[in-house]
Write a protein that holds these residues in place. Structure first.
Motif, mmCIF file in Angstrom:
data_model
loop_
_atom_site.group_PDB
_atom_site.id
_atom_site.type_symbol
_atom_site.label_atom_id
_atom_site.label_comp_id
_atom_site.label_asym_id
_atom_site.label_seq_id
_atom_site.Cartn_x
_atom_site.Cartn_y
_atom_site.Cartn_z
ATOM 1 N N ILE A 275 0.833 -1.206 0.000
ATOM 2 C CA ILE A 275 0.000 0.000 0.000
ATOM 3 C C ILE A 275 0.865 1.253 0.000
ATOM 4 C CG2 ILE A 275 -1.629 1.358 1.381
ATOM 5 C CD1 ILE A 275 -2.820 -1.409 2.275
ATOM 6 N N THR A 276 1.848 1.317 0.917
ATOM 7 C CA THR A 276 2.652 2.524 1.029
ATOM 8 C C THR A 276 3.496 2.771 -0.217
ATOM 9 O OG1 THR A 276 4.328 1.264 2.264
ATOM 10 C CG2 THR A 276 2.737 2.532 3.546
ATOM 11 N N LEU A 277 4.036 1.713 -0.811
ATOM 12 C CA LEU A 277 4.818 1.903 -2.033
ATOM 13 C C LEU A 277 3.922 2.240 -3.225
ATOM 14 C CD1 LEU A 277 7.626 -0.797 -1.799
ATOM 15 C CD2 LEU A 277 7.616 1.575 -1.028
ATOM 16 N N SER A 278 2.700 1.724 -3.233
ATOM 17 C CA SER A 278 1.765 2.086 -4.308
ATOM 18 C C SER A 278 1.401 3.571 -4.228
ATOM 19 C CB SER A 278 0.499 1.227 -4.233
ATOM 20 O OG SER A 278 0.765 -0.107 -4.641
ATOM 21 N N LEU A 279 1.396 4.122 -3.021
ATOM 22 C CA LEU A 279 1.102 5.547 -2.879
ATOM 23 C C LEU A 279 2.193 6.419 -3.494
ATOM 24 C CD1 LEU A 279 -0.277 5.593 0.775
ATOM 25 C CD2 LEU A 279 -1.563 6.120 -1.310
ATOM 26 N N LEU A 280 3.370 5.852 -3.694
ATOM 27 C CA LEU A 280 4.472 6.597 -4.287
ATOM 28 C C LEU A 280 4.531 6.450 -5.802
ATOM 29 C CD1 LEU A 280 7.266 5.820 -1.681
ATOM 30 C CD2 LEU A 280 5.934 7.904 -1.903
ATOM 31 N N GLN A 281 3.599 5.692 -6.375
ATOM 32 C CA GLN A 281 3.587 5.536 -7.827
ATOM 33 C C GLN A 281 3.238 6.866 -8.492
ATOM 34 O OE1 GLN A 281 4.316 2.382 -9.657
ATOM 35 N NE2 GLN A 281 5.300 2.470 -7.658
ATOM 36 N N PRO A 282 3.968 7.253 -9.541
ATOM 37 C CA PRO A 282 3.716 8.546 -10.188
ATOM 38 C C PRO A 282 2.394 8.552 -10.932
ATOM 39 C CG PRO A 282 5.287 7.268 -11.457
ATOM 40 C CD PRO A 282 5.064 6.505 -10.174
ATOM 41 N N GLU A 283 1.846 9.740 -11.073
ATOM 42 C CA GLU A 283 0.613 9.895 -11.845
ATOM 43 C C GLU A 283 0.899 9.626 -13.322
ATOM 44 O OE1 GLU A 283 -2.339 10.383 -10.619
ATOM 45 O OE2 GLU A 283 -1.577 10.497 -8.572
ATOM 46 N N ALA A 284 -0.122 9.156 -14.036
ATOM 47 C CA ALA A 284 0.046 8.903 -15.463
ATOM 48 C C ALA A 284 0.205 10.217 -16.208
ATOM 49 C CB ALA A 284 -1.159 8.133 -16.004
ATOM 50 N N ALA A 285 1.047 10.198 -17.233
ATOM 51 C CA ALA A 285 1.245 11.395 -18.043
ATOM 52 C C ALA A 285 -0.032 11.720 -18.803
ATOM 53 C CB ALA A 285 2.404 11.172 -19.016
ATOM 54 N N LYS A 286 -0.387 12.998 -18.832
ATOM 55 C CA LYS A 286 -1.595 13.414 -19.526
ATOM 56 C C LYS A 286 -1.320 13.571 -21.018
ATOM 57 C CE LYS A 286 -3.601 15.854 -15.571
ATOM 58 N NZ LYS A 286 -4.130 17.139 -15.061
ATOM 59 N N VAL A 287 -2.281 13.117 -21.808
ATOM 60 C CA VAL A 287 -2.144 13.194 -23.265
ATOM 61 C C VAL A 287 -2.967 14.349 -23.785
ATOM 62 C CG1 VAL A 287 -2.519 11.974 -25.427
ATOM 63 C CG2 VAL A 287 -1.779 10.704 -23.404
ATOM 64 N N ASP A 288 -2.367 15.168 -24.642
ATOM 65 C CA ASP A 288 -3.071 16.297 -25.239
ATOM 66 C C ASP A 288 -3.882 15.792 -26.423
ATOM 67 O OD1 ASP A 288 -4.014 18.636 -26.204
ATOM 68 O OD2 ASP A 288 -2.068 19.582 -26.564
ATOM 69 N N THR A 289 -5.154 15.489 -26.169
ATOM 70 C CA THR A 289 -6.005 14.911 -27.215
ATOM 71 C C THR A 289 -6.345 15.923 -28.303
ATOM 72 O OG1 THR A 289 -7.944 15.424 -25.869
ATOM 73 C CG2 THR A 289 -7.001 13.229 -25.645
ATOM 74 N N LYS A 290 -6.197 17.229 -28.020
ATOM 75 C CA LYS A 290 -6.548 18.239 -29.019
ATOM 76 C C LYS A 290 -5.626 18.198 -30.220
ATOM 77 C CE LYS A 290 -8.503 21.458 -25.624
ATOM 78 N NZ LYS A 290 -8.400 22.801 -25.019
ATOM 79 N N THR A 291 -4.376 17.790 -29.988
ATOM 80 C CA THR A 291 -3.416 17.792 -31.088
ATOM 81 C C THR A 291 -3.221 16.412 -31.690
ATOM 82 O OG1 THR A 291 -1.604 17.428 -29.523
ATOM 83 C CG2 THR A 291 -2.160 19.712 -30.046
ATOM 84 N N GLU A 292 -3.944 15.440 -31.172
ATOM 85 C CA GLU A 292 -3.802 14.090 -31.707
ATOM 86 C C GLU A 292 -4.577 13.931 -32.994
ATOM 87 O OE1 GLU A 292 -4.909 11.040 -29.093
ATOM 88 O OE2 GLU A 292 -2.983 10.941 -28.078
ATOM 89 N N ALA A 293 -3.951 13.276 -33.946
ATOM 90 C CA ALA A 293 -4.628 12.979 -35.205
ATOM 91 C C ALA A 293 -4.980 11.506 -35.215
ATOM 92 C CB ALA A 293 -3.711 13.306 -36.379
ATOM 93 N N GLY A 294 -6.263 11.204 -35.432
ATOM 94 C CA GLY A 294 -6.676 9.813 -35.479
ATOM 95 C C GLY A 294 -6.898 9.246 -34.091
ATOM 96 N N PRO A 295 -7.329 7.987 -34.019
ATOM 97 C CA PRO A 295 -7.637 7.350 -32.736
ATOM 98 C C PRO A 295 -6.369 7.092 -31.938
ATOM 99 C CG PRO A 295 -7.739 5.745 -34.514
ATOM 100 C CD PRO A 295 -7.549 7.095 -35.150
ATOM 101 N N LYS A 298 -3.446 1.818 -28.813
ATOM 102 C CA LYS A 298 -3.737 0.966 -27.677
ATOM 103 C C LYS A 298 -2.470 0.765 -26.855
ATOM 104 C CE LYS A 298 -7.493 -1.625 -29.818
ATOM 105 N NZ LYS A 298 -7.971 -2.963 -30.198
ATOM 106 N N SER A 299 -2.649 0.667 -25.549
ATOM 107 C CA SER A 299 -1.494 0.476 -24.670
ATOM 108 C C SER A 299 -1.906 -0.350 -23.473
ATOM 109 C CB SER A 299 -0.933 1.823 -24.193
ATOM 110 O OG SER A 299 -1.906 2.498 -23.441
ATOM 111 N N ASP A 300 -0.920 -0.785 -22.697
ATOM 112 C CA ASP A 300 -1.211 -1.527 -21.482
ATOM 113 C C ASP A 300 -1.909 -0.619 -20.484
ATOM 114 O OD1 ASP A 300 -0.046 -3.794 -22.436
ATOM 115 O OD2 ASP A 300 1.941 -3.289 -21.658
ATOM 116 N N PRO A 301 -2.669 -1.186 -19.525
ATOM 117 C CA PRO A 301 -3.347 -0.361 -18.521
ATOM 118 C C PRO A 301 -2.344 0.547 -17.825
ATOM 119 C CG PRO A 301 -4.054 -2.632 -18.365
ATOM 120 C CD PRO A 301 -2.928 -2.601 -19.349
ATOM 121 N N PRO A 302 -2.584 1.885 -17.814
ATOM 122 C CA PRO A 302 -1.610 2.814 -17.253
ATOM 123 C C PRO A 302 -1.364 2.643 -15.778
ATOM 124 C CG PRO A 302 -3.713 3.910 -17.644
ATOM 125 C CD PRO A 302 -3.803 2.552 -18.270
ATOM 126 N N ASP A 303 -2.315 2.067 -15.041
ATOM 127 C CA ASP A 303 -2.149 1.931 -13.604
ATOM 128 C C ASP A 303 -1.295 0.730 -13.229
ATOM 129 O OD1 ASP A 303 -5.287 3.228 -13.398
ATOM 130 O OD2 ASP A 303 -3.680 4.027 -12.156
#
Length: 318
Positions: A275-295, A298-303
């Motif tokens: 639990i305590t080490l999971s609390l130190l896991q970094p937040e997922a990087a945010k993706v700028d969907t406005k500049t993305e072209a196309g869908p 697919k990737s592995d679950p970010p968590d």
């Protein structure tokens, strides 16, 4: 809620971890040390006849644990982010924990498990009030616990569910596919309500180490934890490792596949570490969907917690 502590519960290394967490968590930082900041890749479910590694090749033991509970990190946990618990910490409010699974049933030695878990968490998270309530039932399988979860969550409104799952299902020879579906559905339901969940896989016993059905049950919990990106305590691997350090597994396991007092204390320490080490896991990087072209690709679950780059959880518990 604080409870009387034993000498074994007040190890110096745990205080040092607590002070580190107290400084790092408010800053949103993660530790660079592999022992704290990186996820250990889970070990596969081993056969009982697998030789123990030589001392020279053995992975260092996690020194933050009590001497009798120390195992290598790779045999202890797979990490993932705990958003609800981290939010409670930031808001400086008590953390409410719901413990389910048969070792949380309050019979015999297991009656002390909520106290041990509560004490371990409060030592690791200084100046934080932790309230653990156990609602396990003897012999309960995953499908039954999943049905009860709805009412328990509505009543308690927990931040975190700690679920020992798989041992009773394995002993009852529940269909593995049905077990996996029931567990997956319950984990998804808990997450959909903004509640964190940590899974604890089945106990290890020499008598079932070569049982293909039992080890497949352990792997099924691994798969669910990986797929749903939730932290997993590798109880099976940890207990197997500890059994190789002594002449018998009886030092942790009592009658009817139930943990004795030492086994429950080690499980509380192991769950707290995850639990305590999971609390130190970094937040997922945010993706700028406005500049993305196309869908999006697919990737592995970010968590999902990764060891170096990826890690898969190990298993199912009582």
């Amino acid at each position: 809620m604080a409870f009387p502590q034993t000498a074994a519960d007040t190890q110096g290394p745990r205080r040092r971890l607590a002070r580190g967490l107290a400084v790092l968590l408010p800053l949103g930082l993660s530790l660079a040390s592999p022992a704290l900041g990186e996820t250990s890749a889970p070990a596969p479910v081993p056969a009982a006849s697998s030789p123990a590694p030589s001392p020279a090749a053995a992975e260092a033991l996690d020194q933050s644990l009590s001497p009798e509970c120390r195992v290598p990190g790779s045999k202890l946990y797979t990490l993932a982010r705990l958003k609800a618990v981290k939010a409670a910490l930031k808001e400086k409010r008590p953390i409410h924990v719901l413990a389910i699974g048969s070792s949380s049933a309050g019979l015999g030695a297991s009656a002390s498990y909520p106290v041990k878990l509560e004490n371990a968490l409060e030592q690791a998270l200084p100046d934080v009030q932790v309230e653990v309530e156990a609602r396990g039932l003897p012999g309960e399988v995953a499908s039954g616990a999943g049905e009860r979860l709805r009412s328990m969550v509505a009543e308690m409104e927990p931040d975190l569910v700690v679920w020992q799952v798989g041992t009773n299902d394995a002993l009852a020879r529940v269909d593995i596919e049905a077990f996996g579906e029931a567990l997956d559905e319950s984990v998804q339901w808990v997450k959909s309500h903004g509640i964190d969940i940590v899974l604890i896989d089945p106990v290890f016993t020499e008598s079932l180490a070569d049982d293909a059905y039992y080890t497949q049950m352990v792997r099924t919990v691994q798969e669910v934890a990986r797929r749903e990106a939730v932290p997993l305590v590798h109880r099976y691997a940890a207990m197997r490792f500890l059994s190789t350090q002594r002449t018998t597994e009886a030092h942790m396991l009592g009658r009817h596949f139930r943990l004795n007092d030492l086994g429950l204390r080690c499980m509380a320490e192991h769950a707290t570490r995850a639990i305590t080490l999971s609390l130190l896991q970094p937040e997922a990087a945010k993706v700028d969907t406005k500049t993305e072209a196309g869908p999006p690709a697919k990737s592995d679950p970010p968590d999902a917690a990764r060891g170096t780059s990826e890690g898969a959880p190990t298993a199912a518990g009582k």
